[in-house]
Design a protein around this motif. Structure first.
Motif, PDB file in Angstrom:
ATOM      1  N   PHE A  89     -16.896   3.940   1.289  1.00 38.99           N
ATOM      2  CA  PHE A  89     -16.143   2.754   1.063  1.00 38.99           C
ATOM      3  C   PHE A  89     -17.021   1.369   1.803  1.00 38.99           C
ATOM      4  N   TRP A  91       0.839  -1.101   0.100  1.00 37.43           N
ATOM      5  CA  TRP A  91      -0.137  -0.289   0.005  1.00 37.43           C
ATOM      6  C   TRP A  91       0.741   1.545  -0.169  1.00 37.43           C
ATOM      7  N   VAL A 148       2.780   1.406  -3.312  1.00 35.55           N
ATOM      8  CA  VAL A 148       2.258   1.431  -4.669  1.00 35.55           C
ATOM      9  C   VAL A 148       0.846   2.481  -4.429  1.00 35.55           C
TER      10      VAL A 148
END
Ligand code: HEC
Length: 152
Positions: free
Chosen positions: A80, A62, A65
């Motif tokens: 979310f 995480w 990238v």
């Protein structure tokens, strides 16, 4: 127990009392940045589908990238949760695998994608278990994203 062994314990107790009265809350495990600290009872404890080690690997991926474009609230926030709660873990895995990183999807291994999903579950307060999350689609499809209700 000898006095020499009791002394450090007494000192620890003093430090604990001192920090408590000073209003500092010390946690054995600090929550990840961006994680919403909620009481464990508010979360489903049923699906311990990833391992701590895997979530740590996911955090590394995480940071390397995904953090270029995302803040952790992107995968913990109300939007979310509303979108993904009740869907299968496979659905989230596959969405990430086929669309992320944006503009360059599919460039991570299945293991790395599974690890990022594990990290996302951890960020959402779901507890780790003994075994790493499997990476095959059928196994992932059997797990439901037991995210808590969104609180706004
Ligand atoms: C180059 C920028 C970029 C990178 C790198 C990137 N993302 Fe994204 N991500 C986006 C954008 C933009 C969207 C919104 C896409 C949309 O809604 O169509 C998105 C959407 C998402 C979503 C959907 C959120 C939701 O509410 O459903 C997830 C999950 C996600 N990204 C995870 C990841 C993960 C995990 C990584 C690392 C492996 C990653 N992204 C890397 C730009 C990025």
């Amino acid at each position: 127990m000898s006095r020499t062994r009791l002394l450090p314990i007494a000192l620890l107790a003093l430090v604990a009392v001192a920090s408590f009265t000073a209003g500092t809350v010390t946690r054995a495990q600090a929550p990840a940045p961006g994680a919403t600290p909620l009481s464990r009872t508010a979360w489903s404890d049923t699906a311990r589908i990833y391992s701590e080690e895997q979530a740590v690997a996911g955090q590394a991926a995480w940071t390397k990238v995904c953090a270029e474009c995302h803040e952790t609230v992107d995968v913990t926030g109300a939007d979310f949760k509303t979108k993904w709660r009740g869907q299968s873990v496979f659905a989230l895995f596959e969405q990430i695998r086929t669309t992320m990183p944006d503009g360059n999807p599919g460039t991570l291994s299945r293991e790395e994608y599974a690890a990022t999903v594990a990290y996302i579950l951890k960020l959402n307060g779901l507890p780790a278990g003994e075994k790493a999350m499997p990476t095959d689609s059928a196994s992932l499809a059997a797990f439901t994203l037991d995210l808590p209700a969104a609180s706004r």
